[in-house]
Design an enzyme around this catalytic site. Structure first.
Site, PDB file in Angstrom:
ATOM      1  N   GLN A  51      13.635  -6.047 -11.020  1.00 10.03           N
ATOM      2  CA  GLN A  51      14.650  -5.778  -9.836  1.00 10.03           C
ATOM      3  C   GLN A  51      15.912  -6.428  -9.733  1.00 10.03           C
ATOM      4  O   GLN A  51      16.792  -5.970  -9.002  1.00 10.03           O
ATOM      5  CB  GLN A  51      13.944  -6.042  -8.635  1.00 10.03           C
ATOM      6  CG  GLN A  51      12.402  -5.004  -8.124  1.00 10.03           C
ATOM      7  CD  GLN A  51      11.698  -5.687  -7.174  1.00 10.03           C
ATOM      8  OE1 GLN A  51      10.740  -6.376  -7.392  1.00 10.03           O
ATOM      9  NE2 GLN A  51      11.845  -4.947  -6.004  1.00 10.03           N
ATOM     10  N   HIS A  71      14.964   6.270 -16.690  1.00  6.80           N
ATOM     11  CA  HIS A  71      16.038   6.851 -17.458  1.00  6.80           C
ATOM     12  C   HIS A  71      15.630   8.339 -17.821  1.00  6.80           C
ATOM     13  O   HIS A  71      16.447   9.370 -17.760  1.00  6.80           O
ATOM     14  CB  HIS A  71      15.994   6.233 -18.864  1.00  6.80           C
ATOM     15  CG  HIS A  71      16.932   4.798 -18.762  1.00  6.80           C
ATOM     16  ND1 HIS A  71      16.715   4.076 -19.956  1.00  6.80           N
ATOM     17  CD2 HIS A  71      17.605   4.368 -17.873  1.00  6.80           C
ATOM     18  CE1 HIS A  71      17.491   3.058 -19.618  1.00  6.80           C
ATOM     19  NE2 HIS A  71      17.964   3.057 -18.524  1.00  6.80           N
ATOM     20  N   ASP A  84      19.344  -0.819 -14.605  1.00  2.00           N
ATOM     21  CA  ASP A  84      20.007  -1.383 -15.850  1.00  2.00           C
ATOM     22  C   ASP A  84      20.780  -2.503 -15.531  1.00  2.00           C
ATOM     23  O   ASP A  84      20.891  -3.298 -16.599  1.00  2.00           O
ATOM     24  CB  ASP A  84      21.005  -0.030 -16.222  1.00  2.00           C
ATOM     25  CG  ASP A  84      20.031   1.122 -16.913  1.00  2.00           C
ATOM     26  OD1 ASP A  84      18.993   1.134 -17.047  1.00  2.00           O
ATOM     27  OD2 ASP A  84      20.533   2.081 -17.613  1.00  2.00           O
ATOM     28  N   ARG A 109      10.121 -18.305  -6.815  1.00  2.00           N
ATOM     29  CA  ARG A 109       9.236 -17.633  -7.361  1.00  2.00           C
ATOM     30  C   ARG A 109      10.001 -16.448  -8.070  1.00  2.00           C
ATOM     31  O   ARG A 109      10.782 -15.734  -7.690  1.00  2.00           O
ATOM     32  CB  ARG A 109       8.164 -16.891  -6.421  1.00  2.00           C
ATOM     33  CG  ARG A 109       7.046 -16.000  -7.093  1.00  2.00           C
ATOM     34  CD  ARG A 109       6.248 -15.005  -5.989  1.00  2.00           C
ATOM     35  NE  ARG A 109       5.743 -14.215  -6.866  1.00  2.00           N
ATOM     36  CZ  ARG A 109       5.389 -12.916  -6.618  1.00  2.00           C
ATOM     37  NH1 ARG A 109       5.601 -12.433  -5.399  1.00  2.00           N
ATOM     38  NH2 ARG A 109       4.629 -11.973  -7.424  1.00  2.00           N
ATOM     39  N   HIS A 154       4.988  -8.417 -13.438  1.00  2.00           N
ATOM     40  CA  HIS A 154       5.450  -7.858 -12.248  1.00  2.00           C
ATOM     41  C   HIS A 154       5.987  -6.417 -12.390  1.00  2.00           C
ATOM     42  O   HIS A 154       7.147  -6.103 -12.225  1.00  2.00           O
ATOM     43  CB  HIS A 154       6.551  -8.556 -11.603  1.00  2.00           C
ATOM     44  CG  HIS A 154       6.958  -8.471 -10.098  1.00  2.00           C
ATOM     45  ND1 HIS A 154       6.801  -9.302  -9.076  1.00  2.00           N
ATOM     46  CD2 HIS A 154       7.087  -7.224  -9.299  1.00  2.00           C
ATOM     47  CE1 HIS A 154       7.007  -8.516  -7.758  1.00  2.00           C
ATOM     48  NE2 HIS A 154       7.204  -7.353  -8.048  1.00  2.00           N
ATOM     49  N   ASN A 198       1.232  -9.685 -10.081  1.00  2.00           N
ATOM     50  CA  ASN A 198       1.845  -9.439  -8.818  1.00  2.00           C
ATOM     51  C   ASN A 198       1.149  -7.843  -8.590  1.00  2.00           C
ATOM     52  O   ASN A 198       1.363  -6.750  -9.223  1.00  2.00           O
ATOM     53  CB  ASN A 198       3.206  -9.165  -8.960  1.00  2.00           C
ATOM     54  CG  ASN A 198       3.646  -8.909  -7.270  1.00  2.00           C
ATOM     55  OD1 ASN A 198       3.773  -9.664  -6.623  1.00  2.00           O
ATOM     56  ND2 ASN A 198       4.214  -7.598  -7.249  1.00  2.00           N
ATOM     57  N   GLU A 199       0.379  -8.044  -7.497  1.00  2.00           N
ATOM     58  CA  GLU A 199      -0.123  -6.656  -6.866  1.00  2.00           C
ATOM     59  C   GLU A 199      -0.972  -5.646  -7.728  1.00  2.00           C
ATOM     60  O   GLU A 199      -0.380  -4.484  -8.000  1.00  2.00           O
ATOM     61  CB  GLU A 199       0.797  -6.071  -6.008  1.00  2.00           C
ATOM     62  CG  GLU A 199       1.589  -6.887  -4.855  1.00  2.00           C
ATOM     63  CD  GLU A 199       2.807  -6.038  -4.245  1.00  2.00           C
ATOM     64  OE1 GLU A 199       3.118  -4.861  -4.553  1.00  2.00           O
ATOM     65  OE2 GLU A 199       3.288  -6.657  -3.304  1.00  2.00           O
ATOM     66  N   ASN A 334       0.756 -11.160  -0.613  1.00  2.00           N
ATOM     67  CA  ASN A 334       2.008 -10.599  -0.239  1.00  2.00           C
ATOM     68  C   ASN A 334       1.606  -9.730   1.034  1.00  2.00           C
ATOM     69  O   ASN A 334       0.693  -8.768   1.115  1.00  2.00           O
ATOM     70  CB  ASN A 334       2.427  -9.662  -1.440  1.00  2.00           C
ATOM     71  CG  ASN A 334       2.898 -10.355  -2.762  1.00  2.00           C
ATOM     72  OD1 ASN A 334       3.196 -11.459  -2.608  1.00  2.00           O
ATOM     73  ND2 ASN A 334       3.137  -9.374  -3.653  1.00  2.00           N
ATOM     74  N   TYR A 336       2.990  -7.805   4.352  1.00  4.82           N
ATOM     75  CA  TYR A 336       4.264  -7.223   5.225  1.00  4.82           C
ATOM     76  C   TYR A 336       3.828  -6.670   6.592  1.00  4.82           C
ATOM     77  O   TYR A 336       4.745  -6.869   7.638  1.00  4.82           O
ATOM     78  CB  TYR A 336       4.906  -6.182   4.263  1.00  4.82           C
ATOM     79  CG  TYR A 336       5.570  -6.781   3.035  1.00  4.82           C
ATOM     80  CD1 TYR A 336       6.886  -6.919   3.255  1.00  4.82           C
ATOM     81  CD2 TYR A 336       4.854  -6.964   1.909  1.00  4.82           C
ATOM     82  CE1 TYR A 336       7.516  -7.388   2.122  1.00  4.82           C
ATOM     83  CE2 TYR A 336       5.617  -7.457   0.784  1.00  4.82           C
ATOM     84  CZ  TYR A 336       6.818  -7.806   1.043  1.00  4.82           C
ATOM     85  OH  TYR A 336       7.630  -8.252  -0.016  1.00  4.82           O
ATOM     86  N   GLU A 403       4.897 -13.056  -0.777  1.00  6.85           N
ATOM     87  CA  GLU A 403       6.090 -12.420  -0.218  1.00  6.85           C
ATOM     88  C   GLU A 403       5.823 -12.140   1.095  1.00  6.85           C
ATOM     89  O   GLU A 403       4.894 -11.949   1.572  1.00  6.85           O
ATOM     90  CB  GLU A 403       5.867 -10.902  -1.032  1.00  6.85           C
ATOM     91  CG  GLU A 403       6.454 -10.944  -2.573  1.00  6.85           C
ATOM     92  CD  GLU A 403       6.619  -9.731  -3.248  1.00  6.85           C
ATOM     93  OE1 GLU A 403       6.524  -8.661  -2.351  1.00  6.85           O
ATOM     94  OE2 GLU A 403       6.363  -9.427  -4.411  1.00  6.85           O
TER      95      GLU A 403
END
Length: 496
Positions: A51, A71, A84, A109, A154, A198-199, A334, A336, A403
Site C-alpha cells: 500500500q 496490472h 506501482d 507497525r 500482509h 494480517n487478517e 483490527n 473498525y 489497526e
C-alpha cells in the site's frame, strides 16, 4: 485495511450486555475510570508494504499477486490505479520517518514484502538490496527510539508461490515457516514484535490474490486451516531456535466486526462469534484447542446432508491441535466498526458458504455516523465490548490494537476522523480500566495509501500524500496533530 465488505461478526455469548445496545449514535462514548493510559502502553501507527512502498520492480524485487492482479485487471480497481509507485516509501522512507518522529510514536507497525527479499518466494534466491532496505528501516526506527512491529504477511504473495495454489495448498505451511525463519535470522536480533498474518478472513476471501477464484464454504475453510498451521509451525520454530536468544513475541492479527443484538437471541450471537472470531482465535487461544466444537458439529452435519463423504471443515487433529494451541504471545485486533445481528428469516448466502453456515442477518443503525466507505460506521462501544469479550473468553490474553481508523476523501481538516479516534481511544482506555490486558494501539494509517480495490479514492492517512506529485510530500492533517497530543499526554484530549 479492509478489502471487502466481509461477513465478519462476533457477539457477547453469555453476557447481558449484548441484548440491547444502550449507547448514543453520535460517535461518542462515556469515559470510565482513570483518565491516563498506563506508562507502558504504546501508541503507534500502521502501514503495509504494497500500500505504501511503490518500487514494484525496483532493485530486483519480484512480482506479487497484487502486482499481477492490478496490472491484468485494472478495471477491478475503482480508479484503475495500482501500487506501482504508491507513496514511494521504498524511495522516500525518510519522509515517513520524519512523520513518525513528529507524531512521537513509540512503535511503527509495517509489513515486509516477501518478494522484495525473496523475489520468487524461494528462500534460496535472496535479493540483498531488499534486505538492505528493511535493515535500514529497522535501524533508523531504533535509532529514533521507535520499536519496529513487523507483519510478515500482509496479502502480497509471491506469484511463484501462488502458481502452486497459495493458501489453498498445504505446501504453504512449509513455504511460510521457511520464509519466517529467514526473517528471524535477518532481523530478529532487533525486531521483538512479530505478526505472522494480517487478517486471515481477508486472506482466505481473496485478500491475498483476488484472482476471481471462488470456493465459498470449502476453499475458505481449507485456507483458514493452512493459515493456522503455518502460524503454529512458525511459532514453534521460533520457540525452538530463536526465542531464548532473541526474546521476541509472536502473534496474529484478526479483523473483527463487533455485534449487538436487538432480539435477546443468544444462539444467533453465539453462532456469529464461534464462526468468525472463534474460527481463528479458538484454535490458538482457547484452553481446549481445535475449531469451536459447535462449528465442527454443524458443518459436519451440513456436509453429510449435502451428500459429501466428509466435512467441509475437518478437525485439526491431535497433532496440529497441539502445535497451534497456545501459539500466540498476543492477539492483534483490527477493529473498525460494528453491526446488529438478528435471526435469519431465510437461508443466507450461497450453498455452501460460510454465510450459509452462520445463517444470521446483519444490519447497522442508520443513526450511526458513516464514513465515506459504506461499511464503516463509528461505533466505539463495539471496540470496548470486543475487548471485554476477549478478556472473558480467552483468559485475558494480551491484546494489541493493530489497526483502527476512519476513511474519507483526504481532506486536511478531518474533524470526523478526530471524533472517531477520540471515541475509540477512549473505548480502549475504558477497557483497560475494566481489567482488559491491552498493551498497544496502532492508528491506521500513517499516510494516505493504495486502498486495495478502492485504489486512491478512499483515504485513511493521518498525513496527506499527493499521489500525482513526484515529491510525494507528507502533509499532516488536523487528525495528526490531535493524535500527537494523545501520545504526548497519554490521555484523550477533548478538542476536536
Amino acid at each position: 485495511m479492509w478489502l471487502l465488505i466481509l461477513f465478519v461478526v462476533i457477539g457477547l455469548f453469555g453476557s447481558e450486555s449484548f441484548v440491547e445496545a444502550n449507547f448514543t449514535t453520535n460517535c461518542t462514548i462515556v469515559a470510565k475510570g482513570n483518565l491516563k493510559f498506563p506508562k507502558k502502553f504504546s501508541f503507534g501507527v500502521a502501514t503495509s508494504a504494497y500500500q505504501i512502498e511503490g518500487g514494484w520492480n525496483a532493485d530486483g524485487k519480484g512480482i506479487s499477486t497484487w502486482d499481477e492482479f492490478t496490472h491484468n485487471y485494472p478495471e477491478k480497481i475503482k480508479d484503475g490505479s495500482n501500487g506501482d509507485s504508491a507513496a514511494e516509501s521504498y524511495r522516500l522512507f525518510e519522509l515517513d520517518l520524519q512523520a513518525l518522529k513528529q507524531l512521537g510514536v513509540k512503535h511503527y507497525r509495517f509489513s515486509i514484502a516477501w518478494t522484495r527479499i525473496f523475489p520468487t518466494g524461494d528462500i534460496h534466491l535472496k535479493n540483498q538490496k531488499g534486505i538492505d532496505y528493511y535493515n535500514m528501516v529497522i535501524n533508523k526506527l531504533l535509532a529514533n527510539k521507535i520499536e519496529p512491529m513487523v507483519t510478515m504477511y500482509h496479502w502480497d504473495l509471491p506469484v511463484g508461490i501462488q502458481k502452486f495454489g497459495g493458501f489453498f495448498n498445504s505446501m504453504i505451511i512449509d513455504q511460510f515457516s521457511d520464509y519466517a525463519e529467514e526473517l528471524f535470522k535477518l532481523f530478529g536480533d532487533r525486531v521483538k514484535t512479530w505478526i505472522t498474518f494480517n487478517e486471515p478472513n481477508n486472506i482466505c476471501k481473496s485478500g491475498y490474490a483476488p484472482t476471481l477464484i471462488e470456493a465459498p464454504g470449502v476453499g475458505d475453510y481449507i485456507c483458514f486451516t493452512n493459515v493456522l498451521k503455518a502460524h503454529g509451525a512458525t511459532y514453534r520454530l521460533y520457540q525452538k531456535k530463536f526465542a531464548k536468544k532473541q526474546k521476541g513475541k509472536i502473534g496474529i492479527t484478526l479483523d473483527i466486526w463487533f455485534v449487538f443484538s436487538k432480539t435477546n437471541n443468544t444462539d444467533d450471537v453465539a453462532r456469529a462469534m464461534h464462526y468468525n472470531l472463534g474460527l481463528l482465535a479458538y484454535p490458538i487461544f482457547s484452553k481446549s484447542g481445535d475449531f469451536p466444537p459447535i462449528v465442527l458439529k454443524e458443518i459436519e452435519k451440513s456436509s453429510i446432508e449435502e451428500g459429501r463423504k466428509k466435512s467441509r471443515l475437518p478437525s485439526l487433529g491431535e497433532y496440529w491441535t497441539k502445535i497451534i494451541q497456545g501459539s500466540g504471545d498476543f492477539l492483534g485486533i483490527n477493529y473498525y466498526t460494528s453491526r446488529y445481528v438478528k435471526p435469519a428469516t431465510e437461508p443466507m448466502g450461497k450453498n455452501p458458504s460460510m454465510e450459509r453456515d452462520i445463517n444470521v442477518q446483519m444490519d447497522f443503525d442508520p443513526n450511526w455516523p458513516r464514513a465515506k466507505a459504506d461499511w464503516l460506521y463509528c461505533v466505539p462501544q463495539g471496540l470496548e465490548g470486543l475487548l471485554k469479550y476477549i478478556r472473558d473468553e480467552y483468559d485475558n490474553v494480551e491484546v494489541k490494537i493493530t489497526e483502527n481508523g476512519w476513511v474519507d476523501s483526504g481532506e486536511l481538516n478531518d474533524d470526523n476522523r478526530i471524533r472517531y479516534y477520540k471515541s475509540h481511544i477512549q473505548a480502549v482506555l475504558n477497557a483497560i480500566n475494566d481489567g482488559c490486558n491491552v498493551t498497544s494501539y496502532s492508528a491506521w494509517s500513517l499516510i494516505d495509501n493504495f486502498e486495495w480495490l478502492k485504489g486512491y479514492t478512499e483515504k485513511f492517512g493521518l498525513y496527506y500524500v499527493n499521489m500525482k506529485s513526484n515529491k510525494k510530500g507528507r502533509i499532516p492533517k488536523k487528525s495528526a496533530l490531535y493524535y500527537k497530543k494523545v501520545i504526548a499526554t497519554r490521555s484523550v484530549p477533548n478538542d476536536v
